[in-house]
Design an enzyme around this catalytic site. Structure first.
Site, PDB file in Angstrom:
ATOM      1  N   GLN A 143      -1.952   5.084   5.404  1.00 55.93           N
ATOM      2  CA  GLN A 143      -3.364   5.008   5.008  1.00 55.93           C
ATOM      3  C   GLN A 143      -3.890   3.569   5.075  1.00 55.93           C
ATOM      4  O   GLN A 143      -4.915   3.282   5.690  1.00 55.93           O
ATOM      5  CB  GLN A 143      -3.480   5.552   3.578  1.00 55.93           C
ATOM      6  CG  GLN A 143      -4.859   5.492   2.998  1.00 55.93           C
ATOM      7  CD  GLN A 143      -4.993   6.259   1.689  1.00 55.93           C
ATOM      8  OE1 GLN A 143      -5.833   7.125   1.588  1.00 55.93           O
ATOM      9  NE2 GLN A 143      -4.186   5.934   0.701  1.00 55.93           N
ATOM     10  N   ASP A 179      12.692   0.952  11.121  1.00 51.61           N
ATOM     11  CA  ASP A 179      13.040   1.619   9.858  1.00 51.61           C
ATOM     12  C   ASP A 179      13.514   0.524   8.906  1.00 51.61           C
ATOM     13  O   ASP A 179      14.590  -0.043   9.084  1.00 51.61           O
ATOM     14  CB  ASP A 179      14.143   2.652  10.110  1.00 51.61           C
ATOM     15  CG  ASP A 179      14.583   3.335   8.822  1.00 51.61           C
ATOM     16  OD1 ASP A 179      14.143   2.915   7.724  1.00 51.61           O
ATOM     17  OD2 ASP A 179      15.376   4.282   8.915  1.00 51.61           O
ATOM     18  N   THR A 213       1.543  -2.002  -7.131  1.00 53.61           N
ATOM     19  CA  THR A 213       0.761  -0.948  -7.784  1.00 53.61           C
ATOM     20  C   THR A 213       0.521  -1.205  -9.267  1.00 53.61           C
ATOM     21  O   THR A 213       1.326  -1.887  -9.925  1.00 53.61           O
ATOM     22  CB  THR A 213       1.513   0.395  -7.609  1.00 53.61           C
ATOM     23  OG1 THR A 213       0.914   1.383  -8.437  1.00 53.61           O
ATOM     24  CG2 THR A 213       2.971   0.285  -8.023  1.00 53.61           C
ATOM     25  N   ASP A 214      -0.549  -0.617  -9.785  1.00 53.54           N
ATOM     26  CA  ASP A 214      -0.816  -0.651 -11.226  1.00 53.54           C
ATOM     27  C   ASP A 214       0.248   0.132 -12.006  1.00 53.54           C
ATOM     28  O   ASP A 214       0.363  -0.027 -13.216  1.00 53.54           O
ATOM     29  CB  ASP A 214      -2.206  -0.064 -11.526  1.00 53.54           C
ATOM     30  CG  ASP A 214      -2.383   1.352 -10.999  1.00 53.54           C
ATOM     31  OD1 ASP A 214      -1.794   1.677  -9.944  1.00 53.54           O
ATOM     32  OD2 ASP A 214      -3.098   2.146 -11.642  1.00 53.54           O
ATOM     33  N   TYR A 250       8.567   5.729  -9.231  1.00 52.13           N
ATOM     34  CA  TYR A 250       7.809   5.004  -8.204  1.00 52.13           C
ATOM     35  C   TYR A 250       7.401   3.621  -8.714  1.00 52.13           C
ATOM     36  O   TYR A 250       7.588   2.611  -8.040  1.00 52.13           O
ATOM     37  CB  TYR A 250       6.580   5.838  -7.804  1.00 52.13           C
ATOM     38  CG  TYR A 250       5.558   5.102  -6.977  1.00 52.13           C
ATOM     39  CD1 TYR A 250       5.761   4.861  -5.619  1.00 52.13           C
ATOM     40  CD2 TYR A 250       4.363   4.655  -7.549  1.00 52.13           C
ATOM     41  CE1 TYR A 250       4.816   4.190  -4.861  1.00 52.13           C
ATOM     42  CE2 TYR A 250       3.416   3.988  -6.795  1.00 52.13           C
ATOM     43  CZ  TYR A 250       3.638   3.754  -5.454  1.00 52.13           C
ATOM     44  OH  TYR A 250       2.691   3.085  -4.714  1.00 52.13           O
ATOM     45  N   TRP A 290      -5.167   3.450  -7.237  1.00 47.25           N
ATOM     46  CA  TRP A 290      -6.041   4.594  -6.905  1.00 47.25           C
ATOM     47  C   TRP A 290      -6.651   4.428  -5.511  1.00 47.25           C
ATOM     48  O   TRP A 290      -7.872   4.443  -5.330  1.00 47.25           O
ATOM     49  CB  TRP A 290      -7.150   4.732  -7.943  1.00 47.25           C
ATOM     50  CG  TRP A 290      -6.727   4.986  -9.355  1.00 47.25           C
ATOM     51  CD1 TRP A 290      -5.520   4.711  -9.929  1.00 47.25           C
ATOM     52  CD2 TRP A 290      -7.524   5.571 -10.398  1.00 47.25           C
ATOM     53  NE1 TRP A 290      -5.516   5.081 -11.253  1.00 47.25           N
ATOM     54  CE2 TRP A 290      -6.736   5.616 -11.563  1.00 47.25           C
ATOM     55  CE3 TRP A 290      -8.819   6.060 -10.463  1.00 47.25           C
ATOM     56  CZ2 TRP A 290      -7.191   6.124 -12.783  1.00 47.25           C
ATOM     57  CZ3 TRP A 290      -9.282   6.559 -11.671  1.00 47.25           C
ATOM     58  CH2 TRP A 290      -8.477   6.599 -12.807  1.00 47.25           C
TER      59      TRP A 290
HETATM   60  N1  LIG Z   1      -1.925   5.306  -2.260  1.00 54.81           N
HETATM   61  C1  LIG Z   1      -2.137   4.749  -3.439  1.00 54.81           C
HETATM   62  O1  LIG Z   1      -2.889   5.269  -4.298  1.00 54.81           O
HETATM   63  C2  LIG Z   1      -1.498   3.418  -3.770  1.00 54.81           C
HETATM   64  C3  LIG Z   1      -1.733   2.857  -5.022  1.00 54.81           C
HETATM   65  C4  LIG Z   1      -1.165   1.617  -5.323  1.00 54.81           C
HETATM   66  C5  LIG Z   1      -0.369   0.978  -4.370  1.00 54.81           C
HETATM   67  N2  LIG Z   1      -0.142   1.570  -3.165  1.00 54.81           N
HETATM   68  C6  LIG Z   1       0.709   0.855  -2.197  1.00 54.81           C
HETATM   69  O2  LIG Z   1      -0.069   0.580  -1.045  1.00 54.81           O
HETATM   70  C7  LIG Z   1       0.791   0.528   0.108  1.00 54.81           C
HETATM   71  C8  LIG Z   1       0.216   1.384   1.203  1.00 54.81           C
HETATM   72  O3  LIG Z   1       0.137   2.733   0.744  1.00 54.81           O
HETATM   73  P1  LIG Z   1      -0.495   3.902   1.617  1.00 54.81           P
HETATM   74  O4  LIG Z   1      -1.415   4.655   0.740  1.00 54.81           O
HETATM   75  O5  LIG Z   1      -0.969   3.357   2.918  1.00 54.81           O
HETATM   76  O6  LIG Z   1       0.830   4.790   1.866  1.00 54.81           O
HETATM   77  P2  LIG Z   1       1.180   5.803   3.017  1.00 54.81           P
HETATM   78  O7  LIG Z   1      -0.062   6.336   3.654  1.00 54.81           O
HETATM   79  O8  LIG Z   1       2.159   6.762   2.445  1.00 54.81           O
HETATM   80  O9  LIG Z   1       1.894   4.895   4.114  1.00 54.81           O
HETATM   81  C9  LIG Z   1       3.208   4.438   3.964  1.00 54.81           C
HETATM   82  C10 LIG Z   1       3.754   4.138   5.341  1.00 54.81           C
HETATM   83  O10 LIG Z   1       5.119   3.698   5.198  1.00 54.81           O
HETATM   84  C11 LIG Z   1       5.860   4.269   6.259  1.00 54.81           C
HETATM   85  N3  LIG Z   1       7.290   4.336   5.945  1.00 54.81           N
HETATM   86  C12 LIG Z   1       7.928   5.170   5.083  1.00 54.81           C
HETATM   87  N4  LIG Z   1       9.245   4.962   5.138  1.00 54.81           N
HETATM   88  C13 LIG Z   1       9.471   3.974   6.032  1.00 54.81           C
HETATM   89  C14 LIG Z   1      10.630   3.312   6.532  1.00 54.81           C
HETATM   90  N5  LIG Z   1      11.852   3.639   6.108  1.00 54.81           N
HETATM   91  N6  LIG Z   1      10.469   2.338   7.454  1.00 54.81           N
HETATM   92  C15 LIG Z   1       9.229   2.014   7.907  1.00 54.81           C
HETATM   93  N7  LIG Z   1       8.102   2.610   7.500  1.00 54.81           N
HETATM   94  C16 LIG Z   1       8.215   3.564   6.571  1.00 54.81           C
HETATM   95  C17 LIG Z   1       5.260   5.654   6.399  1.00 54.81           C
HETATM   96  O11 LIG Z   1       5.601   6.213   7.636  1.00 54.81           O
HETATM   97  P3  LIG Z   1       5.850   7.808   7.741  1.00 54.81           P
HETATM   98  O12 LIG Z   1       4.524   8.428   7.451  1.00 54.81           O
HETATM   99  O13 LIG Z   1       6.297   7.940   9.143  1.00 54.81           O
HETATM  100  O14 LIG Z   1       6.890   8.129   6.719  1.00 54.81           O
HETATM  101  C18 LIG Z   1       3.771   5.338   6.279  1.00 54.81           C
HETATM  102  O15 LIG Z   1       3.242   4.976   7.520  1.00 54.81           O
HETATM  103  C19 LIG Z   1       2.171   0.941  -0.397  1.00 54.81           C
HETATM  104  O16 LIG Z   1       2.927  -0.208  -0.660  1.00 54.81           O
HETATM  105  C20 LIG Z   1       1.895   1.655  -1.695  1.00 54.81           C
HETATM  106  O17 LIG Z   1       2.990   1.597  -2.586  1.00 54.81           O
HETATM  107  C21 LIG Z   1      -0.696   2.760  -2.841  1.00 54.81           C
END
Ligand SMILES: NC(=O)c1ccc[n+]([C@@H]2O[C@H](COP(=O)([O-])OP(=O)(O)OC[C@H]3O[C@@H](n4cnc5c(N)ncnc54)[C@H](OP(=O)(O)O)[C@@H]3O)[C@@H](O)[C@H]2O)c1
Length: 280
Positions: free
Chosen positions: A10, A35, A101-102, A126, A151
């Site tokens: 995302q 990976d 993250t929060d 998490y 969020w």
């Molecule tokens: N979403 C939220 O509400 C939120 C809130 C606070 C913080 N965050 C942080 O923001 C960041 C971005 O989140 P997002 O929402 O963009 O998450 P996301 O859409 O789930 O994207 C995570 C990405 O990581 C990749 N990934 C997973 N395992 C991997 C591996 N072993 N090696 C390389 N790539 C890998 C996934 O690929 P695949 O799809 O191929 O598995 C996906 O492209 C993260 O650090 C998350 O913890 C998110």
């Protein structure tokens, strides 16, 4: 050169679009190309590329699954994976941007918003692994930005807005939790901040970045569905149990980011822009 991990997630997708707009070159990877749990491959990839900057967007983000069937993978990706990236980044002399993250906080703070140096106490697996990722980065490197956000919603992923919109197609009434408070964050605002700290050579360290203003999930849902006939009703977290415990109050203070001169839209403005883009 710039390297993005998790480039098809995302946030990674939003960041790629922003860098394209800015005509900044980068190499974007996902698990297929890089990976991050494979220490040797991560080392080799980063050693060969020697990126000046690494935007580390890859993560395990299935918050509820991380409590049971995803527990091992959550640890492997968010802790070991981040450690691998940080060690390789250190060896290559790269600057690392790690998104946290929060959920590193317990949400029980009584006297105002969370500051960057407030005590952490994650309630979920998490949150625990994301915090261990932070600690690995801080232990291994000096030139890092840890950006805690909350969020998150963007055009390119699974998020609360899409869930509400999907449910609204099949329900006249939705119940949404009204006792958890936080700050929604548009991926566009976050991606802009990620490039801003690099462009402005901001001091390394921990930052909080979300959109301005705060709300409960219920208030967020009301705003998302304000142009529909769906009734949104408030419920308590007890009435809507989830596997992972979320912080009840995770409003993070944004002043460190604002002091850099970064302008942060309100979540209502960000949501309106998102809905406009979505409608196109
Ligand atoms: N979403 C939220 O509400 C939120 C809130 C606070 C913080 N965050 C942080 O923001 C960041 C971005 O989140 P997002 O929402 O963009 O998450 P996301 O859409 O789930 O994207 C995570 C990405 O990581 C990749 N990934 C997973 N395992 C991997 C591996 N072993 N090696 C390389 N790539 C890998 C996934 O690929 P695949 O799809 O191929 O598995 C996906 O492209 C993260 O650090 C998350 O913890 C998110």
């Amino acid at each position: 050169m710039i390297l993005i991990t998790g480039g098809h997630g995302q946030l990674g997708t939003e960041l790629r679009n922003l860098l394209d707009e800015k005509k900044i070159e980068y190499v974007s990877t996902d698990a297929d190309q890089l990976d991050i749990t494979d220490k040797e491959a991560t080392n080799k990839f980063i050693a060969d590329m020697k990126p000046e900057i690494i935007y580390h967007c890859a993560a395990y983000t299935a918050v509820d699954k991380a409590e049971d069937e995803g527990k091992e993978l959550d640890e492997k990706i968010n802790v070991e994976g981040t450690r691998n990236v940080a060690e390789a980044a250190k060896a290559a002399g790269s600057t690392l941007i790690y998104i946290s993250t929060d959920y590193v906080f317990d949400g029980k703070k009584k006297d105002g918003m969370y500051q960057v140096d407030d005590a952490t106490n994650p309630l979920s697996e998490y949150g625990r692994t994301k915090l261990l990722g932070e600690k690995a980065v801080q232990e291994i490197m000096d030139n890092y930005y840890i950006i805690r956000t909350s969020w998150v919603f963007g055009i390119y992923g699974h998020n609360f807005i899409y869930t509400m919109q999907k449910l609204a197609k099949t329900h006249d009434r939705l119940t949404v939790v009204n006792d958890q408070f936080g700050r929604p964050t548009w991926t566009r605002t976050l991606a802009e901040f990620m490039t801003f700290v690099i462009e402005e050579k901001a001091p390394f360290g921990v930052y909080h970045l979300s959109n301005e203003n705060s709300c409960s999930w219920y208030e967020f849902a009301k705003e998302i569905l304000k142009d529909t006939d769906v009734e949104v009703a408030p419920v308590t977290s007890e009435e809507y149990p989830q596997k992972a415990t979320r912080p009840q109050y995770s409003i993070m203070d944004l002043s460190k980011a604002k002091e850099l001169g970064f302008e942060i839209p309100t979540w209502q403005e960000a949501l309106a822009s998102f809905l406009e883009l979505e409608a196109k």
